[in-house]
Design an enzyme around this catalytic site. Structure first.
Site, mmCIF file in Angstrom:
data_model
loop_
_atom_site.group_PDB
_atom_site.id
_atom_site.type_symbol
_atom_site.label_atom_id
_atom_site.label_comp_id
_atom_site.label_asym_id
_atom_site.label_seq_id
_atom_site.Cartn_x
_atom_site.Cartn_y
_atom_site.Cartn_z
ATOM 1 N N ASP A 232 0.835 -1.198 0.000
ATOM 2 C CA ASP A 232 0.000 0.000 0.000
ATOM 3 C C ASP A 232 0.873 1.253 0.000
ATOM 4 O OD1 ASP A 232 -2.809 0.994 0.419
ATOM 5 O OD2 ASP A 232 -1.910 1.880 2.208
ATOM 6 N N GLU A 282 14.866 -15.189 0.954
ATOM 7 C CA GLU A 282 15.151 -16.266 1.928
ATOM 8 C C GLU A 282 14.118 -17.387 1.800
ATOM 9 O OE1 GLU A 282 15.006 -14.350 5.756
ATOM 10 O OE2 GLU A 282 16.509 -12.861 5.156
HETATM 11 C C1 NOJ Z 1 -4.412 2.930 -0.877
HETATM 12 C C2 NOJ Z 1 -5.562 2.019 -0.599
HETATM 13 O O1 NOJ Z 1 -5.858 1.273 -1.733
HETATM 14 C C3 NOJ Z 1 -6.690 2.903 -0.139
HETATM 15 O O2 NOJ Z 1 -7.907 2.207 -0.067
HETATM 16 C C4 NOJ Z 1 -6.322 3.522 1.169
HETATM 17 O O3 NOJ Z 1 -7.331 4.432 1.557
HETATM 18 C C5 NOJ Z 1 -4.992 4.279 1.068
HETATM 19 N N1 NOJ Z 1 -3.995 3.553 0.342
HETATM 20 C C6 NOJ Z 1 -4.440 4.559 2.445
HETATM 21 O O4 NOJ Z 1 -4.002 3.371 3.033
#
Ligand code: NOJ
Length: 566
Positions: A232, A282
């Protein structure tokens, strides 16, 4: 690999070249011959809270996912990506993590996750999970400790606490969700940074403790058998030294689009991913890292260098709308750029953050895809949107590389575009004062059985389903050879049989609004225009069409696509 190695024509250069009929050349001259399951994998994104509800509490869960694994095997996907299932503070649908080694009670238990992993693997389906390293929940034990500790303490040093400037925040950064990116902490007057909601404080990745913690989290899940991680906000972890002002006044940040500024895509992120790649190493060669990095495609290529990540979503393709030249430019550029670093392209048409393809393509402004569609906006033409989305699916699945499908895409689900304010859960709606309706419309619980309560999802779905979902339920579509579900099943089976995902690119040609992509496995022709166009070649070569009768007497119908045998 230097920057010069990956610098090709600019986006404008490509668009300019598209005025001519033939747009892009041959892939692979300098690509390292490579193998790896992910390079051609079809990965299905499960958004657990809206997929299947095993216990009837209105929120999807891991037992629900487990129960539907045979459906996913029947669909023919190679892997799943599970969006967050961790214990969470509940402000951003799970992207505010309290315990990155656990399972939220609402989704089940670690044992349920182990069962999903084991049964998916037994069906030949790999499982990657979401990793959220940019921020934690404000209820994460580390942040609770930080709040209780003094300014300058080691507890605060795991996050980005700073003194204010006069009465105001330390700098002018806005939150991506609206409002300021800083929240003041009483009573000591420090502020903490949150690029998203105030319930999502950003970690300080210059702190070795944070780095060690994430390597330990990776190992925790790798030991449990996950096949990889979707990372993310992969472009957000490192901030420019000194946290300088952005200098853009009140201009809000784009919710989904290329991010620029001192908080994004800093060169320092690459050391982190190199270290993670070593950790994955690993465990052999089969575990992967997938970047969610909203940067220019030239910069995204850097995340894909051989010692970093395996994949990065192609958001230029996702954002190209229903525009032949824009799509052709995105495809050509993705091929060129990924081959330059020895990676393969990673196509995506929908996810939980953007308006679903059916709804995007059903609007005149088909490229306006990031802000959500609300009841007061122009409503999409769903017949047109569905027709185009089916054609878009054939393009996506016919292209060499990996393809990510978002749950419900195979059913041709549209967004719920008429959610009332009282139903909205996305913090974007609240933080922008309703200026952006947010992403809830793309996160509606799946329709499984048309005649069951909650369309077979369960009694009282956490977000209401629109009426249109009844006719799109899985059980309705299963019995219909012409349904979108049947089209996806056929396309996935044929993709596998023909080796389309692992094929070599040969040519990407744009003639007017007709795009033809030829690979070593097949030819995909898409008509983005509103009138039929003539397709050259042997009409007997038809393998698959996006709508019945798409190709007749050598003419490809409007807003339609076909796969042709070479
Ligand atoms: C990207 C994620 O896909 C989204 O849903 C989220 O709100 C933001 N990152 C923050 O984590």
């Amino acid at each position: 690999m230097t920057k010069a190695d990956i610098d090709g024509p600019t986006a404008t250069g490509i668009a300019g070249a598209l005025e001519a009929t033939e747009v892009a050349g041959v892939l692979g001259a300098d690509a390292t011959p490579a193998s790896g399951w992910w390079r051609s994998a079809v990965v299905y994104q499960v958004y657990p809270r809206s997929f299947a509800d095993g216990d009837g509490d209105g929120v999807g869960d891991l037992p629900g996912v487990r129960e539907k694994l045979p459906y996913l095997a029947g669909l023919g996907v190679d892997a799943l990506w599970l969006s967050p299932f961790y214990p969470s503070g509940g402000v951003d649908a799970g992207y505010d993590v309290v315990d990155p080694r656990g399972v939220d009670l609402v989704f089940g238990t670690l044992a349920d996750l182990d069962a999903v992993l084991a049964e998916a693997h037994a069906l030949g389906i790999r499982v990657i999970i979401d990793l959220v390293p940019n921020h934690s929940s404000s209820r994460h034990p580390w942040f609770v400790e930080a709040l209780a500790a003094e300014p300058g303490s080691p507890e605060r040093a795991r996050y980005l606490f700073r003194p204010g400037r006069g009465d105001g925040p330390p700098n002018d950064w806005p939150s991506k969700f609206g409002g300021s990116a800083w929240t003041r902490v009483a009573p000591d007057d420090e502020w903490y940074l949150h690029l998203y909601d105030a319930g999502q404080p950003d970690f300080d990745w210059s702190n070795p403790e944070v780095r060690a913690e994430y390597e330990s989290i990776l190992r925790f899940w790798l030991d449990r058998g996950v096949d990889g991680f979707r990372v993310d906000v992969a472009h957000g972890l490192v901030k420019a030294p000194g946290l300088p002002d952005l200098g853009r006044g009140d201009e809000p940040l784009v919710l989904a689009g290329v991010d620029t500024g001192p908080m994004w895509d800093q060169d320092g992120v690459h050391d982190i991913y190199r270290a993670w790649r070593r950790v994955l190493g690993e465990y052999g060669d089969d575990r992967i890292l997938v970047a969610e990095a909203w940067a220019t495609e030239e910069r995204v290529a850097l995340y894909l260098r051989p010692d970093e990540m395996h994949q990065a979503f192609d958001f230029r393709y996702l954002g190209a709308g229903w525009d032949a030249a824009a799509v052709a430019g995105a495809v050509s550029r993705a091929v060129e750029i990924s081959s330059g670093v020895g990676a393969s392209p990673t196509w995506v048409l929908s996810n939980h953050d953007v308006v679903r393809a059916v709804s995007r393509f059903g609007r005149a402004d088909a490229v306006a895809w990031s802000a959500g569609i609300g009841p007061d906006d122009a409503q999409p033409d769903l017949t047109l949107g569905t027709r185009r989305a089916r054609a878009g699916a054939l393009l996506t699945l016919g292209l060499p590389g990996s393809a990510y499908l978002y749950q419900g895409e195979e059913l041709g689900l549209p967004d719920h575009t008429e959610l009332p304010p009282s139903a909205r859960r996305d913090p974007v709606f609240r933080r922008t004062g309703g200026a952006s309706v947010g992403r809830d419309g793309a996160r509606i619980p799946m329709p499984w059985h048309a005649a069951h309560p909650g369309l077979g999802f369960g009694g009282h779905p956490w977000l209401p389903q629109p009426e249109s979902y009844g006719a799109l339920a899985v059980d309705v579509q299963e019995g219909d050879r012409m349904s979108t579900l049947s089209l996806y099943r056929r396309a996935l089976a044929l993709r596998r049989r023909s080796g389309a995902g692992a094929a070599e690119f040969a040519e990407c040609r744009l003639e007017g609004r007709m795009l033809t992509v030829t690979t070593s496995a097949l030819r995909v022709v898409v008509n983005f225009g509103g009138d039929p166009v003539r397709v050259d070649g042997d009409p007997g070569a038809l393998l698959l069409e996006s709508v019945p009768g798409a190709l007749r007497d050598g003419m490809l119908a409007a807003d339609a696509a076909v796969w042709l045998r070479l």
